[in-house]
Scaffold this motif. Structure first.
Motif, PDB file in Angstrom:
ATOM      1  N   UNK A 128       0.736  -1.161   0.052  1.00  0.00           N
ATOM      2  CA  UNK A 128       0.126   0.001  -0.002  1.00  0.00           C
ATOM      3  C   UNK A 128       0.855   1.384  -0.098  1.00  0.00           C
ATOM      4  N   UNK A 129       0.255   2.208  -0.923  1.00  0.00           N
ATOM      5  CA  UNK A 129       0.967   3.628  -1.003  1.00  0.00           C
ATOM      6  C   UNK A 129      -0.200   4.287  -0.269  1.00  0.00           C
ATOM      7  N   UNK A 130       0.279   5.476   0.320  1.00  0.00           N
ATOM      8  CA  UNK A 130      -0.631   6.437   0.837  1.00  0.00           C
ATOM      9  C   UNK A 130       0.027   7.761   1.108  1.00  0.00           C
ATOM     10  N   UNK A 131      -0.505   8.834   0.333  1.00  0.00           N
ATOM     11  CA  UNK A 131       0.226  10.130   0.435  1.00  0.00           C
ATOM     12  C   UNK A 131      -0.938  11.185   0.759  1.00  0.00           C
ATOM     13  N   UNK A 132      -1.021  11.878   1.787  1.00  0.00           N
ATOM     14  CA  UNK A 132      -2.088  12.996   1.782  1.00  0.00           C
ATOM     15  C   UNK A 132      -3.515  12.428   1.433  1.00  0.00           C
ATOM     16  N   UNK A 133      -3.742  11.194   1.609  1.00  0.00           N
ATOM     17  CA  UNK A 133      -5.059  10.720   1.486  1.00  0.00           C
ATOM     18  C   UNK A 133      -5.648   9.900   2.483  1.00  0.00           C
ATOM     19  N   UNK A 134      -5.051  10.131   3.671  1.00  0.00           N
ATOM     20  CA  UNK A 134      -5.276   9.030   4.676  1.00  0.00           C
ATOM     21  C   UNK A 134      -6.778   8.530   4.796  1.00  0.00           C
ATOM     22  N   UNK A 135      -7.623   9.666   5.025  1.00  0.00           N
ATOM     23  CA  UNK A 135      -9.121   9.372   5.165  1.00  0.00           C
ATOM     24  C   UNK A 135      -9.923   8.470   4.359  1.00  0.00           C
ATOM     25  N   UNK A 136      -9.798   9.161   2.933  1.00  0.00           N
ATOM     26  CA  UNK A 136     -10.116   8.182   1.832  1.00  0.00           C
ATOM     27  C   UNK A 136      -9.477   6.854   1.637  1.00  0.00           C
ATOM     28  N   UNK A 137      -8.517   6.767   1.667  1.00  0.00           N
ATOM     29  CA  UNK A 137      -7.636   5.332   1.598  1.00  0.00           C
ATOM     30  C   UNK A 137      -8.325   4.473   2.855  1.00  0.00           C
ATOM     31  N   UNK A 138      -8.420   4.989   4.047  1.00  0.00           N
ATOM     32  CA  UNK A 138      -8.856   4.171   5.186  1.00  0.00           C
ATOM     33  C   UNK A 138     -10.247   3.594   4.947  1.00  0.00           C
ATOM     34  N   UNK A 139     -11.198   4.652   4.442  1.00  0.00           N
ATOM     35  CA  UNK A 139     -12.263   4.544   4.140  1.00  0.00           C
ATOM     36  C   UNK A 139     -12.594   3.438   2.902  1.00  0.00           C
TER      37      UNK A 139
END
Length: 271
Positions: A128-139
């Protein structure tokens, strides 16, 4: 001590002139296993060919959010075929990147969702990659929870760490930890990672550890520098570094279902 580097961009053009030497230096530094990152279909295929020729190398296969807008019409079929290859042990690098927005966000989310579904169908871990998208990715991960996976290059705080751990994810730690200018939140969080969820990675050629001495003139990171990251992790967690190496090796094997220790050691000695 033998280490596993779970994040190497080996086909970055920064390695074009000395890729073989990079592997040799990694072996000399005690890196027994490398996971090559696939950021798009072509790179994933390139990784697989390389891994067939080099013992101790495995690959992920997937589409990075930066590449989401460039996928071909049959990308999902090609990715599904790649997942049948023995060398491919994870789906990704996949996720969301709202920092650079190289691909439109709806396209990122669509491509990510397809890869999450494929992970469920194949029982492969997600990378998994995540940058400045934590809430959307978590959902999205709550909507399609992966059976297993790793938060690659985790740089967040304790609350974000807890959210990933609640999803039973492993946590990938890079040289970001060694950067006194921006790694404070991560240094606070690293002590809270359960021993059986911790993985180490260089993300080479990026994120050169700032605790490295002397630093290479090229300023390029490579797998041989993983022990510098491990030393910082051991210091912050007040852990014996030999125990850290053993635990990290077991975690890597468990998540990615790679070869048992004795088989891998024999393959490396004859590779």
């Amino acid at each position: 001590m033998i280490w596993c580097d779970i994040g190497v961009n080996l086909f970055s053009n920064q390695f074009d002139q000395d890729r073989a030497e990079v592997l040799e230096r990694a072996a000399q530094a005690g890196i027994g296993q490398l996971l090559l990152i696939g950021s798009d279909i072509d790179e994933s295929k390139q990784n697989v060919i390389f891994c067939r020729q080099h013992s101790g190398c495995f690959s992920s296969a997937g589409v990075h959010p930066h590449q989401a807008a460039k996928v071909q019409q049959d990308w999902l079929l090609q990715l599904s075929a790649l997942l049948n290859e023995t060398e491919v042990v994870a789906i990704g690098e996949c996720g969301l990147d709202f920092n650079r927005d190289f691909s439109p966000r709806p396209q990122q989310q669509a491509v990510f969702a397809e890869q999450l579904q494929l992970a469920s169908l194949t029982n492969k871990p997600v990378y998994l990659h995540e940058r400045d998208a934590f809430d959307t990715q978590l959902a999205m991960l709550h909507e399609q929870p992966p059976a297993k996976g790793v938060a690659h290059c985790f740089t967040g705080d304790i609350s974000q760490l807890k959210a990933w751990l609640d999803l039973d994810l492993y946590i990938g730690i890079t040289g970001w930890l060694c950067d006194e200018r921006r790694g404070a939140a991560l240094r606070d969080a690293v002590a809270y990672i359960p021993p059986d969820r911790l993985l180490l990675e260089t993300d080479a050629p990026y994120l050169l550890p700032r605790n490295l001495a002397p630093k290479p003139a090229s300023r390029r990171n490579e797998p041989a520098f993983l022990p510098a990251i491990a030393a910082m992790v051991a210091q912050l967690r007040q852990t014996d570094i030999t125990q850290l190496a053993q635990q990290q090796w077991q975690n890597c094997r468990r998540l990615f279902n790679t070869l048992p220790d004795d088989v891998l050691q024999r393959s490396l000695s004859h590779g």
